[in-house]
Enzyme design. Structure first.
Site, PDB file in Angstrom:
ATOM      1  N   LYS A 116       0.822  -1.200   0.000  1.00  0.00           N
ATOM      2  CA  LYS A 116       0.000   0.000   0.000  1.00  0.00           C
ATOM      3  C   LYS A 116       0.863   1.261   0.000  1.00  0.00           C
ATOM      4  O   LYS A 116       1.859   1.342   0.715  1.00  0.00           O
ATOM      5  CB  LYS A 116      -0.892   0.012   1.237  1.00  0.00           C
ATOM      6  CG  LYS A 116      -2.198  -0.708   1.026  1.00  0.00           C
ATOM      7  CD  LYS A 116      -2.937  -0.843   2.327  1.00  0.00           C
ATOM      8  CE  LYS A 116      -3.399   0.498   2.801  1.00  0.00           C
ATOM      9  NZ  LYS A 116      -4.595   0.991   2.074  1.00  0.00           N
ATOM     10  N   ILE A 437     -14.592 -18.118   5.755  1.00  0.00           N
ATOM     11  CA  ILE A 437     -14.587 -16.698   6.104  1.00  0.00           C
ATOM     12  C   ILE A 437     -15.850 -15.981   5.633  1.00  0.00           C
ATOM     13  O   ILE A 437     -16.123 -14.856   6.037  1.00  0.00           O
ATOM     14  CB  ILE A 437     -13.309 -16.032   5.553  1.00  0.00           C
ATOM     15  CG1 ILE A 437     -12.076 -16.731   6.115  1.00  0.00           C
ATOM     16  CG2 ILE A 437     -13.227 -14.561   5.884  1.00  0.00           C
ATOM     17  CD1 ILE A 437     -12.003 -16.808   7.637  1.00  0.00           C
ATOM     18  N   GLY A 438     -16.624 -16.596   4.768  1.00  0.00           N
ATOM     19  CA  GLY A 438     -17.905 -15.975   4.420  1.00  0.00           C
ATOM     20  C   GLY A 438     -18.325 -16.206   2.987  1.00  0.00           C
ATOM     21  O   GLY A 438     -19.375 -16.767   2.729  1.00  0.00           O
ATOM     22  N   TRP A 567     -12.907   2.292   3.409  1.00  0.00           N
ATOM     23  CA  TRP A 567     -12.960   2.040   1.968  1.00  0.00           C
ATOM     24  C   TRP A 567     -13.962   2.943   1.260  1.00  0.00           C
ATOM     25  O   TRP A 567     -14.487   2.612   0.204  1.00  0.00           O
ATOM     26  CB  TRP A 567     -13.233   0.553   1.706  1.00  0.00           C
ATOM     27  CG  TRP A 567     -12.043  -0.298   2.061  1.00  0.00           C
ATOM     28  CD1 TRP A 567     -10.798   0.148   2.378  1.00  0.00           C
ATOM     29  CD2 TRP A 567     -11.973  -1.735   2.138  1.00  0.00           C
ATOM     30  NE1 TRP A 567      -9.957  -0.910   2.650  1.00  0.00           N
ATOM     31  CE2 TRP A 567     -10.656  -2.071   2.510  1.00  0.00           C
ATOM     32  CE3 TRP A 567     -12.899  -2.753   1.937  1.00  0.00           C
ATOM     33  CZ2 TRP A 567     -10.241  -3.393   2.683  1.00  0.00           C
ATOM     34  CZ3 TRP A 567     -12.484  -4.072   2.100  1.00  0.00           C
ATOM     35  CH2 TRP A 567     -11.160  -4.387   2.462  1.00  0.00           C
ATOM     36  N   HIS A 700      -5.446 -17.040  -2.085  1.00  0.00           N
ATOM     37  CA  HIS A 700      -5.118 -16.229  -3.261  1.00  0.00           C
ATOM     38  C   HIS A 700      -4.566 -17.058  -4.395  1.00  0.00           C
ATOM     39  O   HIS A 700      -4.369 -16.566  -5.496  1.00  0.00           O
ATOM     40  CB  HIS A 700      -4.145 -15.116  -2.867  1.00  0.00           C
ATOM     41  CG  HIS A 700      -4.711 -14.254  -1.792  1.00  0.00           C
ATOM     42  ND1 HIS A 700      -4.542 -14.536  -0.448  1.00  0.00           N
ATOM     43  CD2 HIS A 700      -5.495 -13.151  -1.841  1.00  0.00           C
ATOM     44  CE1 HIS A 700      -5.180 -13.627   0.262  1.00  0.00           C
ATOM     45  NE2 HIS A 700      -5.768 -12.779  -0.553  1.00  0.00           N
TER      46      HIS A 700
HETATM   47  N1  GLN Z   1     -16.604 -12.125   4.567  1.00  0.00           N
HETATM   48  C1  GLN Z   1     -15.803 -11.615   3.496  1.00  0.00           C
HETATM   49  C2  GLN Z   1     -15.582 -12.692   2.458  1.00  0.00           C
HETATM   50  O1  GLN Z   1     -15.527 -13.836   2.836  1.00  0.00           O
HETATM   51  C3  GLN Z   1     -14.463 -11.144   3.996  1.00  0.00           C
HETATM   52  C4  GLN Z   1     -13.627 -10.572   2.898  1.00  0.00           C
HETATM   53  C5  GLN Z   1     -12.384  -9.856   3.382  1.00  0.00           C
HETATM   54  O2  GLN Z   1     -11.943 -10.054   4.466  1.00  0.00           O
HETATM   55  N2  GLN Z   1     -11.778  -9.053   2.562  1.00  0.00           N
HETATM   56  O3  GLN Z   1     -15.442 -12.414   1.282  1.00  0.00           O
HETATM   57 ZN    ZN Z   2      -9.935 -11.515   4.429  1.00  0.00          ZN
END
Ligand code: GLN
Ligand code: ZN
Length: 781
Positions: A116, A437-438, A567, A700
């Site tokens: 960044k 994570i979602g 953001w 990633h």
């Molecule tokens: N809950 C979001 C996802 O799973 C989290 C994304 C993130 O941390 N950038 O996409």
């Molecule tokens: Zn994340």
């Protein structure tokens, strides 16, 4: 005072194009759809257009060197023949494909790291340095483009990153030597570059040293004198540019350098104007960055003139005007916005408009204003007044509520040690519980449906049914995988901020407000213009539906207040922390509704918590205080038995671990797979009290991780942390992945968790040591 025209200039203009032309051209070239000539001609056309616009607006000097095919720091690395050896051998010719290989990686070698750019959302490519390396003038892009601008009749002022900022922003390869040792070799190449820029027809050069807005070690501070003394014999007049913050303890260094002028950021450090005027030698120019290059609000011209008056009286035509920093960080042209509320639109200014504001300020201050300038002045005054009292910005109930937040509102009912027991008996999870994570893969079909819906081609019922199908599919797959805590998959969300912003009052979205994030990637930050209010539930129906499909807990999924702020382009008429509290209250209501709907676990993502850290250490405390408070305000309204998760996409916790602990989330899931060492070192020094899910694999990459690798991450974590505090999860959301690799990876992740459970069981007794010689530490208060 007699009329004295004020010199006006830009520090840089967005290169991407009002319609993201550069993005399209780059991606077409990368796909192989077009050839290099086509790409080069798009670039040439964009430069020509941007110089023309800036010249027509009345700027005295237009920047060159602000155009980059990928990133301006990468351009400089190529210019100085300092590309990573794995992509390019020093001395060999460089072409566009060399740059793209370094930026994007190749089959043979990984890309340069991206980082960044200070506290912006722009990312630069990190230069790599070796001990005793040399530099030479190699890639002539900046020189050629300067000649190009001169040939088109412009007074071109090339912009280059200064040697010390360039060294500071890079990293030393392998052996950690002092990068300052490279100064003599580096300056040889800079001298050649400056000479070549002079030969191309420039008279001024802008040398950016943004690190002067940071806390610098004294050897770096001292190096400035040496470096600029060496460069002072250049045929060019040097304007040393600083931005992103006040100079503070570096002011003395900056004003005393042997250069022809100094640029200061008067938006982030208005008080610097007078101290610079007081201290600058009488032959030097002072360029004052008076128009905000980091935000999109229309300048209050009257206020700016008041700020500039004394400086103008004292130094006359040695005063120059500019935006505070490069306009790279704002969208290109407001006039392309056809659908914005006209009132809101009248409050805004993008790069094109900001350029006009600088020119107008220069003419008003210099006493050479035109009728149009006087009209702009009157209009700016009217707008400032309008905005101050406008019902769009102000919602009385929101203000009253934010004003009456108590310490109690920001505290859970009981401490973690008491809550966790209730949560465990309600959730009945195994040791090393698994979750994600979602988000799940966002297929082309999902994106198409959302797009059609936005365009009005799909009705409510059809859309809802399609999304329910996605949720059902995601739940089924997770049950087959035997994950413990499920998610609904976020198919309805294009972006984790936009999804919520679109449902909140006080947020607006532009049609073309794109800003470059890196390479061809652009983001369109929302605009927070007014008090933030939640008209109604935003996620409850989706989560409630998902929960009907399974007895296992489904997590509610929200974006946290700091990320919702960070953001976005944030309103500048109240402190950021006030806006954060308003967002937190809106989220708190959503959390409450989710809980009432029976949601047992609610995750509040804060991936931007760390990037909100101010540039100066002295400012960290107050930022972290309000950031933590906002998160706690959003999350603390629940019962003890409701479990709060948070997620962060990084693992540099060393310096903020106390703040992360202070969030008091029951569970934090983080990135660990790419930088295991760092996570562990943070936990060596700090005894993290709550539960934690170290990301066991890197989402990633499409590569399917090995079971062993994931077991290793967990075992290392279990050496530092009590095993019954550990969760098993990927290191971020899975929306950019495809289903096949996602399912394969998660299957192995569940296997890894099973292995760990066997090693660490039986652990029916919390605090009981068991399995393969690992200690399960006792947790007490
Ligand atoms: N809950 C979001 C996802 O799973 C989290 C994304 C993130 O941390 N950038 O996409
Ligand atoms: Zn994340």
């Amino acid at each position: 005072m007699s009329p004295t025209p004020i010199t006006t200039h830009n520090l840089g203009f967005p290169r991407i194009g009002a319609r993201r032309e550069l993005k399209q051209a780059l991606e077409a070239y990368w796909r192989g759809d077009t050839d290099r000539q086509a790409l080069e001609s798009t670039g040439r056309e964009l430069r020509r257009r941007h110089w023309q616009q800036q010249g027509d607006a009345g700027l005295d000097l237009v920047p060159t060197g602000d155009f980059a095919w990928y990133d301006q720091v990468l351009t400089l690395s190529a210019t100085l023949d300092n590309l990573p050896a794995r992509h390019h051998r020093a001395g060999d010719p460089v072409d566009l494909d060399t740059l793209f290989r370094v930026a994007r990686g190749s089959d043979q070698a990984p890309a340069a790291a991206m980082k960044k750019w200070f506290d912006t959302n722009y990312h630069y490519l990190v230069p790599e340095f070796r001990r005793r390396q040399t530099f030479a003038l190699a890639w002539r892009q900046i020189i050629d483009e300067t000649a190009e601008a001169v040939a088109l009749g412009h007074a071109a002022k090339p912009v280059i990153l200064g040697p010390l900022s360039y060294l500071w922003l890079g990293k030393a390869e392998a052996d950690d030597f002092d990068r300052l040792e490279l100064i003599p070799a580096l300056l040889v190449a800079y001298q050649d570059l400056l000479q070549a820029l002079a030969d191309a027809g420039a008279q001024w050069v802008q040398i950016d040293e943004p690190i002067l807005a940071l806390d610098l070690p004294s050897d770096w501070q001292r190096a400035f004198e040496r470096v600029y003394h060496t460069l002072k014999d250049t045929p060019l007049k040097i304007l040393l540019a600083t931005y992103f913050g006040p100079l503070q303890d570096n002011m003395h260094t900056a004003v005393n350098l042997p250069v022809a002028g100094l640029h200061i950021d008067a938006v982030r450090g208005p008080e610097q104007i007078l101290s610079a005027v007081d201290n600058l030698a009488v032959h030097k120019v002072l360029s004052v960055g008076i128009v905000d290059g980091r935000n999109i609000w229309r300048n209050n011209l009257q206020y700016s003139l008041e700020q500039l008056e004394v400086a103008h009286r004292r130094i006359g035509d040695r005063l120059w005007l500019a935006p505070s920093c490069s306009l790279l960080h704002v969208p290109v042209d407001l006039s392309n916005e056809q659908t914005l509320d006209p009132t809101l639109k009248s409050w805004l200014a993008f790069a094109t408009q900001k350029t006009g504001e600088v020119v107008t300020l220069g003419r008003l201050l210099g006493g050479v204003a035109t009728d149009a300038d006087r009209e702009a002045f009157a209009e700016s005054r009217r707008v400032a007044e309008d905005r101050r009292h406008h019902p769009l910005t102000c919602h009385q109930r929101v203000r009253e509520r934010a004003g009456s937040v108590t310490a109690q509102d920001c505290r859970r009912q009981s401490p973690f040690t008491q809550r966790i027991g209730q949560q465990q008996s309600r959730l009945d999870l195994p040791l090393f519980p698994t979750t994600t994570i979602g988000s799940f893969p966002q297929t082309a079909e999902i994106r198409r449906i959302r797009r059609e819906r936005k365009q009005g081609n799909i009705g409510d019922t059809a859309y809802t049914n399609y999304m329910k199908d996605c949720i059902r599919d995601a739940i089924q797959r997770q049950e087959t995988l035997d994950l413990d805590v499920l998610v609904h998959g976020e198919a309805e969300r294009n972006d984790m901020v936009e999804y919520f912003g679109e449902q909140l009052e006080g947020y607006a979205f532009t049609a073309h407000g794109w800003v470059q994030s890196y390479g061809s990637r652009c983001v369109k930050p929302p605009v927070i213009y007014g008090d933030v209010r939640r008209p109604g539930p935003m996620t409850v129906e989706w989560i409630r539906y998902a929960q009907t499909l399974t007895p296992k807990p489904v997590k509610g999924m929200l974006t946290g207040p700091v990320t919702m702020l960070q953001w976005a382009f944030v309103r500048d008429d109240q402190p950021r922390h006030e806006t954060a509290m308003q967002i937190a209250l809106a989220l708190r209501d959503e959390v409450g509704d989710l809980e009432a709907a029976g949601t047992r676990i609610i995750q509040i993502d804060e991936p931007a918590l760390r990037e909100g850290l101010p540039l100066r250490r002295a400012d960290w405390r107050s930022y972290l205080d309000w950031a933590v408070k906002a998160f706690r305000l959003a999350s603390s309204g629940v019962r003890d038995a409701t479990q709060i998760h948070t997620h962060m996409c990084y693992s540099e916790f060393n310096d903020i671990i106390e703040a992360v602990a202070a969030l008091d989330a029951d569970v934090v899931t983080i990135e660990t797979s790419r930088s295991r060492g760092e996570l562990l070192s943070a936990f060596e020094a700090f005894d993290y009290p709550n539960q934690i899910g170290p990301g066991v694999y890197d989402i990633h990459s499409p590569a399917v991780p090995s079971v062993d690798g994931m077991v290793a991450v967990l075992e290392r974590a279990a050496r530092k942390l009590p095993a019954d505090n550990l969760w098993v999860n990927p290191d971020c959301g899975l929306k950019t992945r495809g289903w096949p690799e996602t399912e394969a990876a998660l299957q192995r992740m569940v296997e890894a968790a099973t292995i760990l459970r066997e090693r660490f069981s039986p652990v029916h007794l919390r605090g009981h040591a068991a399995g393969s010689g690992h200690e399960v530490e006792a947790r007490t208060g």
